[in-house]
Design a protein around this motif. Structure first.
Motif, PDB file in Angstrom:
ATOM      1  N   SER A 127       2.515   2.045  -3.532  1.00  0.00           N
ATOM      2  CA  SER A 127       1.705   2.117  -4.758  1.00  0.00           C
ATOM      3  C   SER A 127       2.031   3.425  -5.498  1.00  0.00           C
ATOM      4  O   SER A 127       2.642   4.343  -4.937  1.00  0.00           O
ATOM      5  CB  SER A 127       0.221   2.112  -4.394  1.00  0.00           C
ATOM      6  OG  SER A 127      -0.065   3.300  -3.681  1.00  0.00           O
ATOM      7  N   GLY A 128       1.580   3.494  -6.761  1.00  0.00           N
ATOM      8  CA  GLY A 128       1.762   4.725  -7.522  1.00  0.00           C
ATOM      9  C   GLY A 128       1.101   5.896  -6.825  1.00  0.00           C
ATOM     10  O   GLY A 128       1.653   7.005  -6.761  1.00  0.00           O
ATOM     11  N   ARG A 129      -0.085   5.662  -6.262  1.00  0.00           N
ATOM     12  CA  ARG A 129      -0.808   6.746  -5.593  1.00  0.00           C
ATOM     13  C   ARG A 129      -0.042   7.249  -4.382  1.00  0.00           C
ATOM     14  O   ARG A 129       0.116   8.442  -4.156  1.00  0.00           O
ATOM     15  CB  ARG A 129      -2.194   6.245  -5.166  1.00  0.00           C
ATOM     16  CG  ARG A 129      -3.221   7.359  -5.176  1.00  0.00           C
ATOM     17  CD  ARG A 129      -4.572   6.826  -4.886  1.00  0.00           C
ATOM     18  NE  ARG A 129      -4.685   6.613  -3.431  1.00  0.00           N
ATOM     19  CZ  ARG A 129      -5.819   6.459  -2.808  1.00  0.00           C
ATOM     20  NH1 ARG A 129      -6.928   6.471  -3.460  1.00  0.00           N
ATOM     21  NH2 ARG A 129      -5.850   6.266  -1.508  1.00  0.00           N
ATOM     22  N   SER A 130       0.460   6.297  -3.607  1.00  0.00           N
ATOM     23  CA  SER A 130       1.204   6.669  -2.407  1.00  0.00           C
ATOM     24  C   SER A 130       2.487   7.413  -2.789  1.00  0.00           C
ATOM     25  O   SER A 130       2.859   8.411  -2.148  1.00  0.00           O
ATOM     26  CB  SER A 130       1.529   5.403  -1.611  1.00  0.00           C
ATOM     27  OG  SER A 130       2.163   5.725  -0.434  1.00  0.00           O
ATOM     28  N   ARG A 162       2.934   9.248  -5.363  1.00  0.00           N
ATOM     29  CA  ARG A 162       2.572  10.615  -5.769  1.00  0.00           C
ATOM     30  C   ARG A 162       2.300  11.480  -4.546  1.00  0.00           C
ATOM     31  O   ARG A 162       2.617  12.670  -4.517  1.00  0.00           O
ATOM     32  CB  ARG A 162       1.342  10.590  -6.691  1.00  0.00           C
ATOM     33  CG  ARG A 162       1.670  10.149  -8.112  1.00  0.00           C
ATOM     34  CD  ARG A 162       0.516  10.413  -9.067  1.00  0.00           C
ATOM     35  NE  ARG A 162      -0.664   9.576  -8.802  1.00  0.00           N
ATOM     36  CZ  ARG A 162      -0.791   8.304  -9.184  1.00  0.00           C
ATOM     37  NH1 ARG A 162       0.179   7.725  -9.859  1.00  0.00           N
ATOM     38  NH2 ARG A 162      -1.880   7.630  -8.917  1.00  0.00           N
ATOM     39  N   THR A 163       1.702  10.895  -3.509  1.00  0.00           N
ATOM     40  CA  THR A 163       1.445  11.646  -2.279  1.00  0.00           C
ATOM     41  C   THR A 163       2.754  12.138  -1.670  1.00  0.00           C
ATOM     42  O   THR A 163       2.811  13.211  -1.083  1.00  0.00           O
ATOM     43  CB  THR A 163       0.721  10.730  -1.246  1.00  0.00           C
ATOM     44  OG1 THR A 163      -0.361  10.109  -1.902  1.00  0.00           O
ATOM     45  CG2 THR A 163       0.246  11.509  -0.042  1.00  0.00           C
ATOM     46  N   GLN A 200       7.548   2.286  -8.052  1.00  0.00           N
ATOM     47  CA  GLN A 200       6.832   3.556  -8.283  1.00  0.00           C
ATOM     48  C   GLN A 200       7.461   4.670  -7.451  1.00  0.00           C
ATOM     49  O   GLN A 200       7.584   5.810  -7.903  1.00  0.00           O
ATOM     50  CB  GLN A 200       5.334   3.407  -7.958  1.00  0.00           C
ATOM     51  CG  GLN A 200       4.608   2.352  -8.769  1.00  0.00           C
ATOM     52  CD  GLN A 200       4.776   2.536 -10.283  1.00  0.00           C
ATOM     53  OE1 GLN A 200       5.176   3.585 -10.780  1.00  0.00           O
ATOM     54  NE2 GLN A 200       4.501   1.481 -11.034  1.00  0.00           N
ATOM     55  N   ARG A 246       0.829  -1.214   0.000  1.00  0.00           N
ATOM     56  CA  ARG A 246       0.000   0.000   0.000  1.00  0.00           C
ATOM     57  C   ARG A 246       0.860   1.259   0.000  1.00  0.00           C
ATOM     58  O   ARG A 246       0.597   2.210  -0.733  1.00  0.00           O
ATOM     59  CB  ARG A 246      -0.919  -0.013   1.219  1.00  0.00           C
ATOM     60  CG  ARG A 246      -1.931   1.110   1.225  1.00  0.00           C
ATOM     61  CD  ARG A 246      -3.007   0.816   2.237  1.00  0.00           C
ATOM     62  NE  ARG A 246      -2.611   1.134   3.588  1.00  0.00           N
ATOM     63  CZ  ARG A 246      -2.874   2.283   4.194  1.00  0.00           C
ATOM     64  NH1 ARG A 246      -3.529   3.234   3.544  1.00  0.00           N
ATOM     65  NH2 ARG A 246      -2.509   2.503   5.440  1.00  0.00           N
TER      66      ARG A 246
END
Ligand code: HEM
Length: 399
Positions: free
Chosen positions: A120-123, A125-126, A350, A117
């Motif tokens: 991840s790509g989203r994390s 980016r955060t 990522q 988690r």
């Protein structure tokens, strides 16, 4: 034997490679066959996969096991660069329980899920704004040191360790020791003791980070938490530092490539894929064992055969990447195997992409006239064992 069976007999794995110029022997092997014999240090023989399609096939095929106990030398340590020194019972149990590189199937998926988690790509980016801030601070340090400064020590290594600490959740007051123990090396016990302090801190003061996630996960034992953290601290940190420094050398050796990025920094994310392909760090990834007879291309390897994939060779395979020995930031290099592939493909890729994007973007934007003063990258060195990887070296730059 230390590192057995992951060490390679240097007589069969060429020692004349440098990070931007792999040994010509890889090209000869690729021409001859997709699989060539490889001798391991304990004397047994396996195979080296030299071509892209076959390398991908092995990495993504669950019939190849990554369990070290399947190897002829079953009691070997499994981590690359395992530091020396004795370790208490809890630490030994942790390293046996949490090193996902040594598990297959459901037990591997269970442990891997516990950490994905935060990677991840989203994390990733955060984390980008904090990563950009760390990069900007380190660039000031480099610039303050003046022309001739070492980009590895002042830029690449600090970025990688600071981002690592941020994502894992190592508290700020432990950062200097974390950097000392994991960048410069420390006895295994000292590394584990430090992680225990980091975990104790997050027990009292949880945050949005890997340690806090692991502590909140009732499914994990204390040993698994410590083992996962140790494995994460050992992986990813030196690879990011290597890639920033080696990528800079590759770009500055071909100034037109660097100039293209200075003219349009928006090209950097795509260029990162090509830099990572061209500067691939893993001459071999962790060896696998065939659990049954498996046909790869037109060759069948018998059950029990040790198989090492050369990511360096696969990423220079002319069948997949035309004119592979040329760094070409305009090339679409996606699909390269620098991060591995399949179930054990890099967890942190990522995050690494964001770090590399920010690091190269800052260089081409702030130092468009950067030049290479000197580097030790061209001197071939013995490969880092037990897994054969290149190591980062000082990179003196001017601007
Ligand atoms: C440019 C930077 C990086 C490179 C080139 C890289 C490369 C690789 C490669 C080739 C593998 C596969 C090894 C194999 O299949 O035998 C791998 C696995 C792994 N990487 Fe990375 N890595 C990088 C960054 C990171 C980062 C930032 C992390 C975060 C902590 C990380 C964590 C891991 C982990 C945990 C695995 C094991 C995955 C598993 O077994 O399921 N890596 N990496």
């Amino acid at each position: 034997m230390t590192g057995c069976p992951f060490g390679h007999d240097q007589s069969t794995l060429p020692g004349d490679s440098t990070p931007t110029r792999p040994s010509p022997r890889f090209a000869t092997w690729r021409e001859e066959a997709a699989l060539v014999p490889l001798h391991y240090r304990d004397g047994h023989e396996g195979v080296l996969v030299t071509r892209y399609d076959e390398a991908k096939a092995v990495l993504t095929d669950p019939r190849f096991s990554q369990q070290p106990q399947r190897m002829p030398c079953a009691d070997a340590p499994i981590e690359a660069g395992v530091p020396p020194g004795p370790l208490d019972e809890a630490g030994l149990l942790a390293d046996r329980s949490g090193n996902i590189l040594g598990f297959d199937g459901a037990p591997h998926v269970r442990l891997r899920r516990a950490v994905t988690r935060r990677f991840s790509g989203r994390s990733a980016r955060t984390h980008r704004p904090r990563i950009a801030a760390i990069v900007a601070e380190q660039l000031e340090v480099l610039i303050d040191a003046g022309p001739g400064a070492d980009l590895l020590a002042l830029y690449a290594e600090p970025i990688s360790i600071r981002v690592h600490a941020l994502v894992l959740g190592v508290a700020d007051h432990l950062l200097d020791r974390y950097a000392q123990d994991y960048v410069h090396g420390a006895p295994l016990q000292q590394q584990h003791d430090l992680l225990r302090e980091a975990v104790a801190h997050r027990r009292e003061d949880p945050g949005e980070d890997v340690i806090s996630d692991l502590l909140a996960n009732d499914d994990l034992t204390d040993a698994e938490v410590e083992g996962l953290l140790h494995m994460l601290s050992m992986s990813g940190r030196d690879t990011v530092a290597y890639m920033i420094s080696t990528g800079t050398v590759a770009l500055l050796e071909d100034p037109e490539q660097y100039r293209l990025l200075t003219q349009d920094p928006e090209m950097v994310p795509a260029a990162v894929e090509e830099i990572v392909r061209f500067c691939t760090m893993f001459l071999t990834v962790f060896p696998r064992t065939a659990t049954e007879a498996v046909t790869i291309g037109d060759v069948t390897v018998e059950s029990g055969t040790t198989v090492s994939v050369s990511a360096v060779s696969a990423n220079r395979d002319e069948r997949r990447f035309p004119d592979p020995d040329r760094l070409d930031v305009l090339r679409d290099a996606r699909g390269h195997l620098a991060f591995g592939d399949g179930p054990h493909g890099c967890v942190g890729q990522q995050l690494a992409r964001v770090e590399l994007d920010e690091a190269f973007r800052a260089l081409v934007t702030r130092l468009p006239g950067m030049r290479l003063v000197s580097t030790e990258y061209h001197r071939p060195t013995p490969l880092a064992n037990p897994v054969a990887t290149y190591a980062a070296r000082p990179v003196l730059v001017s601007w």
